[in-house]
Design a protein around this motif. Structure first.
Motif, PDB file in Angstrom:
ATOM      1  N   GLY A  38      39.893  40.279  50.940  1.00 21.85           N
ATOM      2  CA  GLY A  38      41.866  39.616  51.737  1.00 21.85           C
ATOM      3  C   GLY A  38      42.370  38.200  51.796  1.00 21.85           C
ATOM      4  N   TYR A  39      41.343  37.387  51.703  1.00 27.24           N
ATOM      5  CA  TYR A  39      41.573  35.874  51.428  1.00 27.24           C
ATOM      6  C   TYR A  39      42.266  35.660  50.059  1.00 27.24           C
ATOM      7  CZ  TYR A  39      38.999  34.997  55.728  1.00 27.24           C
ATOM      8  OH  TYR A  39      38.534  34.443  57.355  1.00 27.24           O
ATOM      9  N   PHE A  40      41.922  36.264  48.972  1.00 30.83           N
ATOM     10  CA  PHE A  40      41.785  36.053  47.367  1.00 30.83           C
ATOM     11  C   PHE A  40      43.209  36.533  47.333  1.00 30.83           C
ATOM     12  CE2 PHE A  40      37.418  35.813  45.616  1.00 30.83           C
ATOM     13  CZ  PHE A  40      36.776  35.276  46.443  1.00 30.83           C
ATOM     14  N   ARG A  41      43.339  37.776  48.216  1.00 27.29           N
ATOM     15  CA  ARG A  41      44.895  37.469  47.760  1.00 27.29           C
ATOM     16  C   ARG A  41      45.725  37.205  48.527  1.00 27.29           C
ATOM     17  NH1 ARG A  41      48.477  40.133  50.554  1.00 27.29           N
ATOM     18  NH2 ARG A  41      50.430  41.364  49.832  1.00 27.29           N
ATOM     19  N   GLU A  42      45.889  37.090  49.850  1.00 25.27           N
ATOM     20  CA  GLU A  42      46.292  35.802  49.947  1.00 25.27           C
ATOM     21  C   GLU A  42      46.648  34.317  49.608  1.00 25.27           C
ATOM     22  OE1 GLU A  42      49.390  34.395  52.419  1.00 25.27           O
ATOM     23  OE2 GLU A  42      48.885  36.836  52.241  1.00 25.27           O
ATOM     24  N   GLU A  43      46.098  34.579  49.386  1.00 24.54           N
ATOM     25  CA  GLU A  43      45.720  32.693  47.924  1.00 24.54           C
ATOM     26  C   GLU A  43      46.298  32.680  47.246  1.00 24.54           C
ATOM     27  OE1 GLU A  43      45.055  28.870  48.140  1.00 24.54           O
ATOM     28  OE2 GLU A  43      44.392  29.266  49.505  1.00 24.54           O
ATOM     29  N   PHE A  44      45.669  34.012  46.676  1.00 26.15           N
ATOM     30  CA  PHE A  44      45.831  33.508  44.244  1.00 26.15           C
ATOM     31  C   PHE A  44      47.332  34.712  44.742  1.00 26.15           C
ATOM     32  CE2 PHE A  44      41.439  32.968  44.615  1.00 26.15           C
ATOM     33  CZ  PHE A  44      41.631  31.939  44.574  1.00 26.15           C
ATOM     34  N   VAL A  45      47.566  35.708  45.176  1.00 27.29           N
ATOM     35  CA  VAL A  45      48.682  36.745  44.936  1.00 27.29           C
ATOM     36  C   VAL A  45      50.442  36.405  45.885  1.00 27.29           C
ATOM     37  CG1 VAL A  45      49.410  39.045  44.658  1.00 27.29           C
ATOM     38  CG2 VAL A  45      47.321  38.666  43.910  1.00 27.29           C
ATOM     39  N   ALA A  46      49.521  36.328  46.879  1.00 24.06           N
ATOM     40  CA  ALA A  46      51.178  35.592  47.690  1.00 24.06           C
ATOM     41  C   ALA A  46      51.305  34.172  47.287  1.00 24.06           C
ATOM     42  CB  ALA A  46      50.220  36.256  49.426  1.00 24.06           C
ATOM     43  N   ARG A  47      50.121  33.907  47.939  1.00 23.41           N
ATOM     44  CA  ARG A  47      50.935  32.130  48.019  1.00 23.41           C
ATOM     45  C   ARG A  47      51.087  31.443  46.224  1.00 23.41           C
ATOM     46  NH1 ARG A  47      46.925  26.933  48.817  1.00 23.41           N
ATOM     47  NH2 ARG A  47      48.427  25.386  49.741  1.00 23.41           N
ATOM     48  N   ARG A  48      49.778  31.061  45.437  1.00 18.45           N
ATOM     49  CA  ARG A  48      50.176  30.370  44.012  1.00 18.45           C
ATOM     50  C   ARG A  48      50.034  31.225  42.725  1.00 18.45           C
ATOM     51  NH1 ARG A  48      46.603  26.107  44.677  1.00 18.45           N
ATOM     52  NH2 ARG A  48      45.699  25.544  46.656  1.00 18.45           N
ATOM     53  N   GLN A  49      50.450  33.044  43.374  1.00 17.76           N
ATOM     54  CA  GLN A  49      51.054  33.997  42.054  1.00 17.76           C
ATOM     55  C   GLN A  49      50.177  33.867  40.805  1.00 17.76           C
ATOM     56  OE1 GLN A  49      55.741  32.667  42.191  1.00 17.76           O
ATOM     57  NE2 GLN A  49      55.923  34.734  43.271  1.00 17.76           N
ATOM     58  N   TRP A  50      48.863  33.795  40.907  1.00 15.03           N
ATOM     59  CA  TRP A  50      48.166  33.218  39.836  1.00 15.03           C
ATOM     60  C   TRP A  50      48.150  35.215  38.748  1.00 15.03           C
ATOM     61  CZ3 TRP A  50      42.998  30.461  40.489  1.00 15.03           C
ATOM     62  CH2 TRP A  50      43.029  28.956  40.857  1.00 15.03           C
TER      63      TRP A  50
END
Length: 405
Positions: A38-50
C-alpha cells in the motif's frame, strides 16, 4: 517522471536517489507486506508516477508468484526499472537496512544485558508471537484456502509437519502440494495484462536462474567437501529464502528448524526476536539479521547478521531478475497457476503447524499467557492497533504479570 504511452519507464534516476526514496519507506513502513505494498502504491503510482496502476498490479502478481518476500521483490524490481542493477541493490538496502540494524542492536543487547532484562518482558514478546502468527494463519487461510480441497491440503500439510518436523520434510511438503495442485486444480483464464515497465534480457534471466538453482543444489554438496559453519548458515538461510511462499511469516518454521535444533540459537531467543521483529518497519525477512547476530557459534554479531541477511535475500535478487523475461508466458500458464494454488494451500498448513510448535508450546504455559495472547490478537485483528504498539504493550504486560503471579 511520467509513464510513457507504451508503459515503458525510462530509467533516469541515480542509485543514490533510489536509495533515499526507499530509505524513507524502510524507516516508516510498518504493518507487514500488505501494508508495504500500500505504501509502495501511494509512493510510486500515485505520487511519483513511476509506473501505471495496471503495471503495478501485475508486478505485485509476479512477486506473489515467486517464493520470497513479495514487498521486497517489488522494491527490487522498481529499483531495477529506475537505475538498473545498482538501483535494485539501492532499493533493497534502503528498505531493508533500518529494520536489520535495529534487530542486530536488540540481539547484541540481549547477549550483553540479557540477565538484566526481566524474564517476564521477554516472555511477553514470546506470547505476542502467538497472536501475530495466528493472525497470519487466519488471513492467509481466508485468502488461499477457499474450498474443501485447499483446506484439506492445508490440514494434511500441518499434520505431516507436526509428525515429522524438520526443514527437509517441509521442502518435501511444498513439492507434494505443488503436485497435488497440478492434479486437482483448473484455474480460470486471467485478465489480459500489459507489459511490465522493466527490461531484462533473456540471457541475463537464464544466467540468474542457473545461479539460483546451482546454489540450491551445490551448497549442500560444497559443505560435504569443505565443512564450514559459515557455509552451513548460508545454505540454510538461502534455502529458507528460496522456499517461502505466502509471505514473511511462513519463513518462521524453516528458520526455526534450521537454527534451534542445531543449537545455533535457543528457542527462547528465537521467539523473543520474532516478537520484536513485528515492532520494526520494513520486511520481516530482516529477522535473519537478528538470528545471525544471536548465533551461539561463529560467525555471530555483525558478521553473522550480514551473512544471514545476504543469504536469505539472495534468492529474491536472482528470481526477480531471472523470471522477468519469461513472466508474460508464465503468468498465462494454467499449470503454473494450478501448482501455485497447491503450494499456497500447503504453506498455510506449514504456518498452522508452526503456530502450535514452536510458537504456542513455548509461549502459552499458564492461563494468563493465553489471556495475554488473546488480548494481543484482538488488538491486532479488531482494534487495528499498530503491531509495534501491540508488541510493546505485550512486553510490558508480560513483565507486569510476572510480578503479580
Amino acid at each position: 517522471m511520467s509513464v510513457e504511452s507504451s508503459n515503458k519507464v525510462v530509467a533516469s534516476d541515480s542509485a543514490w536517489s533510489v536509495f533515499l526514496v526507499f530509505l524513507r519507506l524502510g524507516l516508516t513502513s510498518f504493518g507487514g507486506p500488505i501494508a508495504h505494498l500500500g505504501y509502495f502504491r501511494e509512493e510510486f503510482v500515485a505520487r511519483r508516477q513511476w509506473l501505471s496502476e495496471r503495471s503495478f498490479v501485475d508486478l505485485v502478481a509476479l512477486c506473489q508468484f515467486l517464493p520470497g518476500p513479495a514487498s521486497s521483490q517489488v522494491g527490487l524490481a522498481l529499483g531495477l526499472s529506475r537505475a538498473g542493477f545498482s538501483g535494485a541493490v539501492a532499493a533493497w538496502a534502503g528498505f531493508t537496512l533500518p529494520s536489520a540494524v535495529i534487530l542486530v542492536l536488540f540481539a547484541q543487547g540481549m547477549s550483553t544485558w540479557g540477565s538484566a532484562v526481566p524474564s517476564g518482558l521477554l516472555h511477553g514478546l514470546k506470547v505476542v508471537a502467538v497472536a501475530v502468527v495466528a493472525q497470519a494463519v487466519w488471513g492467509m487461510a481466508r485468502t488461499l484456502c477457499t474450498d474443501v480441497t485447499r483446506v484439506t491440503i492445508a490440514a494434511f500439510a500441518a499434520c505431516a509437519a507436526l509428525l515429522w518436523p524438520g526443514a527437509g520434510v517441509q521442502i518435501g511438503l511444498i513439492v507434494c502440494a505443488a503436485i497435488l495442485g497440478l492434479m486437482l486444480f483448473k484455474p480460470a483464464q486471467g485478465h489480459a495484462a500489459e507489459s511490465l515497465p522493466i527490461s531484462v534480457s533473456r540471457t541475463v534471466g537464464v544466467i540468474s536462474l542457473v545461479v539460483f538453482f546451482s546454489l540450491i543444489a551445490g551448497l549442500p554438496l560444497l559443505i560435504q567437501v569443505v565443512p564450514s559453519q559459515t557455509l552451513a548458515m548460508v545454505n540454510d538461510f538461502y534455502r529458507a529464502g528460496s522456499l517461502v511462499f505466502g509471505g514473511g511469516h511462513v519463513v518462521l518454521p524453516l528458520l526455526q528448524a534450521a537454527t534451534v535444533p542445531n543449537g545455533w540459537v535457543t528457542n527462547d531467543t528465537f521467539l523473543a526476536g520474532y516478537g520484536v521483529a513485528q515492532a520494526v518497519p520494513g520486511p520481516l525477512f530482516t529477522f535473519a539479521a537478528f538470528l545471525g547476530a544471536s548465533m551461539n557459534v561463529q560467525p555471530s554479531g555483525w558478521v553473522g547478521a550480514t551473512v544471514c541477511l545476504i543469504a536469505i535475500f539472495a534468492p529474491s535478487f536472482l528470481l526477480v531478475i531471472g523470471v522477468l523475461p519469461f513472466w508474460e508466458q508464465l503468468r498465462h500458464s494454467f499449470r503454473t497457476q494450478a501448482a501455485l494454488a497447491g503450494i499456497n494451500a500447503g504453506v498455510v498448513g506449514l504456518l498452522l503447524a508452526a503456530l502450535y510448535n514452536p510458537v504456542w508450546t513455548s509461549a502459552i504455559l499458564k492461563p494468563q499467557d493465553f489471556g495475554l495472547a488473546l488480548i494481543a490478537l484482538v488488538a491486532l485483528m479488531f482494534w487495528k492497533t499498530p503491531p509495534w504498539l501491540v508488541v510493546l504493550g505485550s512486553g510490558a504486560l508480560g513483565w507486569l504479570l510476572s510480578t503479580v503471579f
